[in-house]
Design an enzyme around this catalytic site. Structure first.
Site, PDB file in Angstrom:
ATOM      1  N   LYS A   9      28.988  33.522  32.848  1.00  0.00           N
ATOM      2  CA  LYS A   9      28.833  34.075  34.870  1.00  0.00           C
ATOM      3  C   LYS A   9      29.559  35.140  34.577  1.00  0.00           C
ATOM      4  O   LYS A   9      30.998  35.569  33.539  1.00  0.00           O
ATOM      5  CB  LYS A   9      29.598  32.983  35.558  1.00  0.00           C
ATOM      6  CG  LYS A   9      30.550  32.276  35.236  1.00  0.00           C
ATOM      7  CD  LYS A   9      30.411  31.010  35.909  1.00  0.00           C
ATOM      8  CE  LYS A   9      32.244  30.441  35.867  1.00  0.00           C
ATOM      9  NZ  LYS A   9      32.595  29.223  36.810  1.00  0.00           N
TER      10      LYS A   9
ATOM     11  N   ARG B  51      33.039  19.724  44.920  1.00  0.00           N
ATOM     12  CA  ARG B  51      32.852  21.755  45.369  1.00  0.00           C
ATOM     13  C   ARG B  51      30.649  21.400  45.084  1.00  0.00           C
ATOM     14  O   ARG B  51      30.318  21.744  46.767  1.00  0.00           O
ATOM     15  CB  ARG B  51      32.989  22.039  43.706  1.00  0.00           C
ATOM     16  CG  ARG B  51      32.405  23.690  43.986  1.00  0.00           C
ATOM     17  CD  ARG B  51      33.222  23.962  42.825  1.00  0.00           C
ATOM     18  NE  ARG B  51      32.774  24.315  41.423  1.00  0.00           N
ATOM     19  CZ  ARG B  51      33.488  24.687  40.083  1.00  0.00           C
ATOM     20  NH1 ARG B  51      34.226  25.468  40.494  1.00  0.00           N
ATOM     21  NH2 ARG B  51      32.539  24.267  39.519  1.00  0.00           N
TER      22      ARG B  51
ATOM     23  N   HIS C 221      31.809  18.396  36.756  1.00  0.00           N
ATOM     24  CA  HIS C 221      32.393  19.195  36.324  1.00  0.00           C
ATOM     25  C   HIS C 221      33.689  18.202  37.537  1.00  0.00           C
ATOM     26  O   HIS C 221      34.165  17.957  38.085  1.00  0.00           O
ATOM     27  CB  HIS C 221      32.457  20.578  37.034  1.00  0.00           C
ATOM     28  CG  HIS C 221      33.299  21.675  36.261  1.00  0.00           C
ATOM     29  ND1 HIS C 221      33.346  21.858  35.256  1.00  0.00           N
ATOM     30  CD2 HIS C 221      33.969  21.873  37.501  1.00  0.00           C
ATOM     31  CE1 HIS C 221      33.841  23.074  35.621  1.00  0.00           C
ATOM     32  NE2 HIS C 221      34.517  23.708  36.087  1.00  0.00           N
TER      33      HIS C 221
ATOM     34  N   ARG D  63      30.753  22.221  27.914  1.00  0.00           N
ATOM     35  CA  ARG D  63      30.070  23.354  28.152  1.00  0.00           C
ATOM     36  C   ARG D  63      31.641  25.035  28.149  1.00  0.00           C
ATOM     37  O   ARG D  63      32.564  24.125  28.782  1.00  0.00           O
ATOM     38  CB  ARG D  63      30.216  23.465  30.252  1.00  0.00           C
ATOM     39  CG  ARG D  63      28.416  23.070  30.551  1.00  0.00           C
ATOM     40  CD  ARG D  63      28.302  22.984  32.032  1.00  0.00           C
ATOM     41  NE  ARG D  63      29.738  22.495  32.650  1.00  0.00           N
ATOM     42  CZ  ARG D  63      29.953  21.444  33.261  1.00  0.00           C
ATOM     43  NH1 ARG D  63      29.299  20.249  32.404  1.00  0.00           N
ATOM     44  NH2 ARG D  63      30.793  20.997  33.806  1.00  0.00           N
TER      45      ARG D  63
ATOM     46  N   TYR E 213      52.283  56.913  46.403  1.00  0.00           N
ATOM     47  CA  TYR E 213      51.860  56.551  47.861  1.00  0.00           C
ATOM     48  C   TYR E 213      53.550  55.816  47.814  1.00  0.00           C
ATOM     49  O   TYR E 213      53.948  54.547  47.206  1.00  0.00           O
ATOM     50  CB  TYR E 213      51.274  55.269  48.031  1.00  0.00           C
ATOM     51  CG  TYR E 213      49.885  56.145  47.897  1.00  0.00           C
ATOM     52  CD1 TYR E 213      50.059  57.492  48.629  1.00  0.00           C
ATOM     53  CD2 TYR E 213      48.960  55.824  46.618  1.00  0.00           C
ATOM     54  CE1 TYR E 213      48.151  57.425  48.765  1.00  0.00           C
ATOM     55  CE2 TYR E 213      47.495  56.514  47.043  1.00  0.00           C
ATOM     56  CZ  TYR E 213      47.331  57.610  47.880  1.00  0.00           C
ATOM     57  OH  TYR E 213      46.414  58.203  47.547  1.00  0.00           O
TER      58      TYR E 213
ATOM     59  N   CYS F 256      47.602  53.530  41.887  1.00  0.00           N
ATOM     60  CA  CYS F 256      46.605  53.592  42.788  1.00  0.00           C
ATOM     61  C   CYS F 256      44.704  53.238  42.909  1.00  0.00           C
ATOM     62  O   CYS F 256      44.861  52.568  41.886  1.00  0.00           O
ATOM     63  CB  CYS F 256      46.608  55.571  42.861  1.00  0.00           C
ATOM     64  SG  CYS F 256      48.032  56.110  42.975  1.00  0.00           S
TER      65      CYS F 256
ATOM     66  N   ASP G 199      42.745  54.846  41.954  1.00  0.00           N
ATOM     67  CA  ASP G 199      42.039  55.684  40.096  1.00  0.00           C
ATOM     68  C   ASP G 199      42.391  55.625  39.443  1.00  0.00           C
ATOM     69  O   ASP G 199      42.396  55.648  38.386  1.00  0.00           O
ATOM     70  CB  ASP G 199      41.304  56.575  39.867  1.00  0.00           C
ATOM     71  CG  ASP G 199      40.485  56.518  41.177  1.00  0.00           C
ATOM     72  OD1 ASP G 199      39.310  55.121  41.209  1.00  0.00           O
ATOM     73  OD2 ASP G 199      40.231  57.339  42.792  1.00  0.00           O
TER      74      ASP G 199
END
Length: 386
Positions: free
Chosen positions: A43, A141, A170, A226, A270, A318, A320
């Site tokens: 996942k 859950r 689970h 799992r 910044y 920042c 990027d």
């Protein structure tokens, strides 16, 4: 260490070590007795590592089935030609039952309305809809309450369009050796399975172990385990570390896009939260930021690796880009090292020489878990498989 693996479009990338992934998969497979199957959890794009490529490596190394979180994730695997069994680890919206049937994706089931709609769709298409029954045993859950398992199954088993391929729960505390709530959950689960079997109900593959339980509790492996985070070389908890050796699969690299010697007293990024305190300090920029998964909460706290040496990240991270400081060789240098140059490779996550920055180290600085670190890095950075 990655110098020749940089994408053409941006000097930042994720490296996925297929050899490490293969070794980790085999290490978990070796924990299981013959006949016990392994479901690899892929996942969130295989925890940021790239699900399609990872599935192929895992399957060749011994994984039997695969699990995802959403229908879209399952479809991506099917569209890539993955034909092996795929379980969706929750009950999807009722509106997507036709998609499930047409693409042979097994949903988790725990409400009667969804189950019957799924069965109706399968029967109308001349097929049988396989599913796994999720049981609630104490995590609060998802799932049918373990006490109601027999009644629930009797309420849907009449439908010719349904076939139970598995039953699971689970664990909430599998990473705590000897925990009483783990024992209670396992007791509830096995009692529910026994009650269904006693009523003549087929439970399919019975599975309850997640990654830590697979490592710490061999007596609870049942029909299938799992395995998730451990496949990617990350320990699910400190308690598992002595029991299995794992190799980190993900590295995050970048190349220096700018490097200067600022004047003493110059601020960085910044808010100017970092000020250059001495001469012979370089400030280097790399094109990785919080939109790439490098959390802004790490600002002025983390290190990067350059030429096998740790250098402090400085200033606010920042969106990027971010900056780091290099204390170039002088008598007053705190971390003396040679100059950094434009195009030098920087390691944000992974190894360089004798130094390594792990997902666990980064998670501790962020106040989170290693899973989140790799998932975040997998969102935007291009992946290179080595």
């Amino acid at each position: 260490m990655g110098q020749d693996r940089c994408p053409d479009t941006r000097w930042a990338w994720v490296e996925i070590d297929k050899g490490a992934l293969r070794r980790n998969t085999r290490a978990f497979k070796d924990l299981l007795e013959p006949g016990v199957r392994m479901m690899a959890v892929v996942k969130a794009d295989a925890y940021g590592h790239g699900a399609v490529q990872c599935v192929k490596v895992m399957r060749a190394a011994g994984a039997d089935q695969f699990a995802v979180a959403t229908v879209k994730e399952g479809l991506e695997l099917r569209e890539a030609g993955i034909t092996w069994p795929i379980l969706i680890l929750s009950e999807p919206p009722m509106e997507c039952v036709q998609t499930l049937v047409e693409h042979d994706l097994m949903p988790s089931v725990y409400t009667q309305g969804f189950a019957l709609a799924y069965g109706e769709c399968a029967a109308a298409l001349g097929k049988v809809g396989k599913y796994h029954l999720a049981l609630e045993t104490g995590m609060t859950r998802i799932g049918v309450n373990w006490k109601d398992a027999v009644e629930f199954r009797r309420g849907i088993d009449f439908h010719r369009g349904l076939s139970c391929a598995g039953t699971f729960t689970h664990f909430a505390t599998a990473d705590v050796p000897g925990d009483w709530t783990f024992a209670l959950q396992f007791k509830r689960f096995t009692e529910a399975v026994s009650a269904m079997r006693g009523a003549g109900i087929d439970c399919g593959l019975v599975h309850c172990d997640n990654t830590p339980a697979t490592i710490l509790y061999p007596d609870t492996h049942l029909d299938m385990c799992r395995v998730g985070v451990g496949l990617y070389g990350m320990q699910p908890a400190e308690s598992t570390r002595p029991h299995i050796s794992l190799d980190p699969v993900m590295g995050v690299r970048a190349k220096v896009t700018r490097v200067i010697y600022p004047e003493t007293g110059a601020g960085v990024s910044y808010g100017l939260t970092y000020t250059v305190a001495r001469q012979n300090t370089q400030i280097a920029t790399i094109p990785v930021g919080y939109a790439d998964g490098l959390s802004r909460t790490l600002s002025d706290k983390m290190d990067v690796l350059v030429h096998g040496t740790r250098c402090p990240q400085v200033g606010h991270i920042c969106m990027d880009q971010c900056m780091f400081a290099v204390d170039v060789n002088t008598r007053r240098a705190v971390r003396p090292m040679d100059e950094v140059h434009y195009g030098d490779v920087v390691t944000i996550l992974g190894a360089d020489g004798n130094e390594r920055i792990t997902a666990e180290e980064m998670a501790k600085l962020r106040g989170t878990i290693n899973y989140e670190v790799t998932c975040n890095f997998g969102m935007r950075l291009e992946k290179v498989y080595v």
